[in-house]
Write an enzyme that holds these catalytic residues in place. Structure first.
Site, short mmCIF file in Angstrom:
data_model
loop_
_atom_site.label_atom_id
_atom_site.label_comp_id
_atom_site.label_asym_id
_atom_site.label_seq_id
_atom_site.Cartn_x
_atom_site.Cartn_y
_atom_site.Cartn_z
N SER A 89 0.85 -1.19 0.00
CA SER A 89 0.00 0.00 0.00
C SER A 89 0.88 1.23 0.00
CB SER A 89 -0.92 0.01 1.23
OG SER A 89 -1.79 1.13 1.19
N GLU A 90 0.53 2.23 -0.80
CA GLU A 90 1.43 3.36 -1.01
C GLU A 90 1.67 4.21 0.24
OE1 GLU A 90 -1.04 6.93 -2.98
OE2 GLU A 90 -1.25 5.03 -4.02
N ASN A 91 0.79 4.09 1.24
CA ASN A 91 1.02 4.85 2.48
C ASN A 91 2.06 4.20 3.38
OD1 ASN A 91 -1.05 2.84 2.84
ND2 ASN A 91 -1.48 3.71 4.85
N GLY A 92 2.62 3.04 2.98
CA GLY A 92 3.74 2.46 3.69
C GLY A 92 3.49 1.14 4.36
N SER A 130 7.99 3.98 0.69
CA SER A 130 6.99 3.30 -0.13
C SER A 130 7.03 3.81 -1.57
CB SER A 130 5.60 3.52 0.46
OG SER A 130 4.62 2.82 -0.28
#
Length: 213
Positions: A48-51, A90
């Site tokens: 997930s791009e938020n980490g 990320s």
């Protein structure tokens, strides 16, 4: 007579095509449904791009942890060995070509693989690009999950996109509620269709020319 797939059924169909050992980003919206349908006999690592790396299926209501959420702010689970980290790290994964597949929603896809998924150009409506541009050019393959037609019946698979582009020539495959369609150097090629649907009807609901596999 045919019945379009539900969003959950679309996610289930797409999940079957993710190879074992893949690192996969799930975008906001419909793509997050894929997490609940991954084949149990394959090791697929969700990003997930938020980490987050190593997301699991959605949690039961009693197990929700509001400090553990995906990029769409929905609660998620973390599998053994999973990790969370700064979103700058990320994005370095995304931009560095470390993701095998990203799965995103789409507003329009063109026959050459152009993608538009961040703005409908509505007055007063804030655009929502997020990390889509980074994912579109950073992932090795881009799968788009969307309804075949908009709410007013307009085609979303076009010869040329009319909305602002997220990425040019980036889409590998499109999963809709009617069909699975590959983007090839020769145009759009139908891999699979829902039961009861003819190629003629699918073409009627698609602006860009279709070829059959």
């Amino acid at each position: 007579m045919y019945r379009p797939l539900t969003r959950d059924a679309m996610a289930r169909r797409l999940a079957q095509d993710i190879p074992d050992g893949s690192y996969v980003n799930l975008g906001i919206g419909m793509p997050v449904l894929v997490a609940a349908h991954l084949p149990p006999d394959r090791e697929i690592v969700l990003h997930s791009e938020n980490g987050i790396l190593g997301m699991g299926p959605p949690p039961a209501e009693a197990d929700i942890d509001l400090d553990l959420i995906n990029a769409g702010k929905a609660p998620v689970t973390l599998l053994p060995g999973g990790a969370y980290f700064h979103h700058a790290d990320s994005f370095a994964m995304m931009r560095g070509g470390h993701l095998d597949i990203c799965i995103m929603g789409g507003m329009q896809v063109a026959a050459n693989g152009d993608l538009a998924n961040w703005s409908l150009k509505r007055p007063g409506e804030a655009p929502a690009v997020g990390g889509a541009m980074d994912l579109a050019v950073g992932a090795r393959r881009v799968f788009i999950m969307m309804e075949h037609n908009s709410k007013d019946g307009a085609p979303k698979l076009l010869q040329h996109c009319t909305l602002p582009l997220t990425g040019a020539g980036v889409v590998s495959r499109v999963y809709t509620d009617l069909a699975v369609i590959d983007v090839t150097p020769d145009g759009l090629r139908v891999r699979d269709m829902i039961d009861g649907l003819t190629l003629e009807e699918l073409q009627r609901r698609t602006e860009a020319p279709l070829q059959i596999t």
